[in-house]
Design a protein around this motif. Sequence first.
Motif, mmCIF file in Angstrom:
data_model
loop_
_atom_site.group_PDB
_atom_site.id
_atom_site.type_symbol
_atom_site.label_atom_id
_atom_site.label_comp_id
_atom_site.label_asym_id
_atom_site.label_seq_id
_atom_site.Cartn_x
_atom_site.Cartn_y
_atom_site.Cartn_z
ATOM 1 N N TYR A 60 0.848 -1.127 -0.001
ATOM 2 C CA TYR A 60 0.180 0.025 -0.233
ATOM 3 C C TYR A 60 0.668 1.255 0.062
ATOM 4 O O TYR A 60 1.725 1.539 0.940
ATOM 5 C CB TYR A 60 -0.992 0.015 1.254
ATOM 6 N N SER A 61 0.792 1.963 -1.104
ATOM 7 C CA SER A 61 1.427 3.315 -1.268
ATOM 8 C C SER A 61 0.912 4.161 -2.135
ATOM 9 O O SER A 61 0.103 3.583 -2.965
ATOM 10 C CB SER A 61 3.022 2.792 -1.499
ATOM 11 N N ARG A 62 1.340 5.415 -2.022
ATOM 12 C CA ARG A 62 0.849 6.196 -3.134
ATOM 13 C C ARG A 62 1.277 5.955 -4.370
ATOM 14 O O ARG A 62 2.338 5.537 -4.635
ATOM 15 C CB ARG A 62 1.342 7.871 -2.843
ATOM 16 N N ILE A 63 0.548 6.172 -5.569
ATOM 17 C CA ILE A 63 0.627 5.565 -6.835
ATOM 18 C C ILE A 63 0.735 6.802 -7.743
ATOM 19 O O ILE A 63 -0.313 7.649 -7.624
ATOM 20 C CB ILE A 63 -0.514 4.565 -7.268
ATOM 21 N N ARG A 64 1.654 6.708 -8.878
ATOM 22 C CA ARG A 64 1.918 8.056 -9.663
ATOM 23 C C ARG A 64 0.663 8.133 -10.355
ATOM 24 O O ARG A 64 -0.270 7.034 -10.503
ATOM 25 C CB ARG A 64 3.100 7.570 -10.405
ATOM 26 N N ASP A 65 0.362 9.226 -10.898
ATOM 27 C CA ASP A 65 -0.902 9.221 -11.602
ATOM 28 C C ASP A 65 -2.128 9.349 -10.947
ATOM 29 O O ASP A 65 -3.309 9.384 -11.672
ATOM 30 C CB ASP A 65 -1.120 8.531 -13.119
ATOM 31 N N GLY A 66 -2.069 9.161 -9.565
ATOM 32 C CA GLY A 66 -3.434 9.051 -9.008
ATOM 33 C C GLY A 66 -4.181 8.010 -9.169
ATOM 34 O O GLY A 66 -5.474 7.947 -8.933
ATOM 35 N N ARG A 67 -3.758 6.723 -9.715
ATOM 36 C CA ARG A 67 -4.419 5.867 -10.027
ATOM 37 C C ARG A 67 -4.630 5.049 -8.522
ATOM 38 O O ARG A 67 -4.012 5.090 -7.894
ATOM 39 C CB ARG A 67 -3.537 4.527 -10.789
ATOM 40 N N GLN A 116 7.839 -8.367 -11.360
ATOM 41 C CA GLN A 116 8.346 -8.109 -9.811
ATOM 42 C C GLN A 116 7.183 -9.200 -8.905
ATOM 43 O O GLN A 116 7.559 -8.850 -7.724
ATOM 44 C CB GLN A 116 8.551 -6.917 -9.418
ATOM 45 N N ASN A 117 6.397 -9.575 -9.224
ATOM 46 C CA ASN A 117 5.326 -10.277 -8.296
ATOM 47 C C ASN A 117 4.788 -9.271 -7.288
ATOM 48 O O ASN A 117 4.873 -9.473 -6.093
ATOM 49 C CB ASN A 117 5.819 -11.717 -7.591
ATOM 50 N N LEU A 118 4.540 -8.058 -7.930
ATOM 51 C CA LEU A 118 4.066 -7.143 -6.809
ATOM 52 C C LEU A 118 2.877 -6.207 -7.452
ATOM 53 O O LEU A 118 2.475 -6.096 -8.592
ATOM 54 C CB LEU A 118 5.131 -5.936 -6.870
ATOM 55 N N ILE A 119 1.816 -5.778 -6.428
ATOM 56 C CA ILE A 119 0.840 -5.056 -6.562
ATOM 57 C C ILE A 119 0.825 -3.983 -5.760
ATOM 58 O O ILE A 119 0.952 -4.323 -4.515
ATOM 59 C CB ILE A 119 -0.666 -6.067 -6.445
ATOM 60 N N ARG A 120 0.565 -2.972 -6.271
ATOM 61 C CA ARG A 120 0.525 -1.678 -5.375
ATOM 62 C C ARG A 120 -0.682 -1.169 -5.323
ATOM 63 O O ARG A 120 -1.419 -0.845 -6.657
ATOM 64 C CB ARG A 120 1.563 -0.606 -5.712
ATOM 65 N N LEU A 121 -1.251 -0.848 -4.097
ATOM 66 C CA LEU A 121 -2.707 -0.158 -4.101
ATOM 67 C C LEU A 121 -2.556 0.964 -3.088
ATOM 68 O O LEU A 121 -1.875 1.312 -2.443
ATOM 69 C CB LEU A 121 -3.632 -1.363 -3.305
ATOM 70 N N ARG A 122 -3.534 1.815 -3.679
ATOM 71 C CA ARG A 122 -3.684 3.066 -3.006
ATOM 72 C C ARG A 122 -4.117 2.941 -1.450
ATOM 73 O O ARG A 122 -5.368 2.325 -1.292
ATOM 74 C CB ARG A 122 -4.702 4.093 -3.676
ATOM 75 N N PRO A 123 -3.734 3.475 -0.394
ATOM 76 C CA PRO A 123 -4.200 3.215 0.787
ATOM 77 C C PRO A 123 -5.481 4.060 1.118
ATOM 78 O O PRO A 123 -5.723 5.186 0.382
ATOM 79 C CB PRO A 123 -3.016 3.557 1.680
ATOM 80 N N GLY A 124 -6.256 3.666 1.798
ATOM 81 C CA GLY A 124 -7.552 4.479 2.224
ATOM 82 C C GLY A 124 -8.769 4.366 1.527
ATOM 83 O O GLY A 124 -9.753 5.060 1.593
ATOM 84 N N MET A 125 -8.692 3.425 0.342
ATOM 85 C CA MET A 125 -9.843 3.177 -0.342
ATOM 86 C C MET A 125 -11.113 2.498 0.295
ATOM 87 O O MET A 125 -10.775 1.820 1.366
ATOM 88 C CB MET A 125 -9.396 2.016 -1.668
ATOM 89 N N ASN A 126 -12.054 2.647 0.009
ATOM 90 C CA ASN A 126 -13.478 2.078 0.560
ATOM 91 C C ASN A 126 -13.333 0.440 0.269
ATOM 92 O O ASN A 126 -12.705 0.129 -0.679
ATOM 93 C CB ASN A 126 -14.769 2.666 0.128
ATOM 94 N N ALA A 127 -14.044 -0.272 1.154
ATOM 95 C CA ALA A 127 -13.859 -1.605 0.922
ATOM 96 C C ALA A 127 -14.396 -2.415 -0.574
ATOM 97 O O ALA A 127 -13.415 -2.990 -1.130
ATOM 98 C CB ALA A 127 -14.708 -2.427 2.020
ATOM 99 N N ARG A 128 -15.336 -1.625 -1.034
ATOM 100 C CA ARG A 128 -15.934 -2.272 -2.735
ATOM 101 C C ARG A 128 -14.773 -1.704 -3.799
ATOM 102 O O ARG A 128 -14.442 -2.684 -4.355
ATOM 103 C CB ARG A 128 -17.044 -1.457 -2.675
ATOM 104 N N LEU A 129 -14.353 -0.578 -3.514
ATOM 105 C CA LEU A 129 -13.263 -0.175 -4.270
ATOM 106 C C LEU A 129 -11.920 -0.887 -4.201
ATOM 107 O O LEU A 129 -11.377 -1.574 -5.317
ATOM 108 C CB LEU A 129 -13.055 1.558 -4.245
ATOM 109 N N HIS A 130 -11.466 -1.179 -2.852
ATOM 110 C CA HIS A 130 -10.336 -2.086 -2.769
ATOM 111 C C HIS A 130 -10.514 -3.477 -3.380
ATOM 112 O O HIS A 130 -9.572 -3.908 -3.914
ATOM 113 C CB HIS A 130 -10.048 -2.107 -1.087
#
Length: 153
Positions: free
Chosen positions: A22-29, A37-51
């Motif tokens: 979980y970290s800030r992602i460029r371009d606000g995605r 890299q076997n990696l997924i980055r997600l924006r922290p703070g998303m609501n449950a449905r969006l996450h």
Amino acid sequence: MTTPIDEHLLDLAHQGGIRVEYSRIRDGRDGESHVDQNLIRLRPGMNARLHRCVLAHELGHHALGHTPTRFGPVHAKQERAAEEWGALRLISIADYRHVEEIHAGHLGAMAVDLGVMRSTLEAFQCVLLRLGDTVYVRPKMGAGMFTHREEIA
């Protein structure tokens, strides 16, 4: 609060050796995949449905082995395929049938009841083919070529 489907998605990532950060992602995605890299980055703070929907979408990129591209038609095809892959993991045909009936096809209400975003529900609908009294999931050319068939009244 995590639901069984959220736990299932995280388990899929774990089984595939995919780290979820979980970290800030460029371009606000909301999310991004690094298949190499076997990696997924997600924006922290998303609501449950969006996450849930973003994680399923990003897992789709990994499952389908997508290589990032800036070539528009290929990028669009990858995004559509990842969205459909995620939708098929989040929505069952039985649940879809139930909410479609009680909400008379109202997409917003159906998405809320299913715990997904409207765009995920729309992607799910794209893999359905309704012919007469039968709905086919992921139909292809040829007799018997579909993932699932559901008779409707």
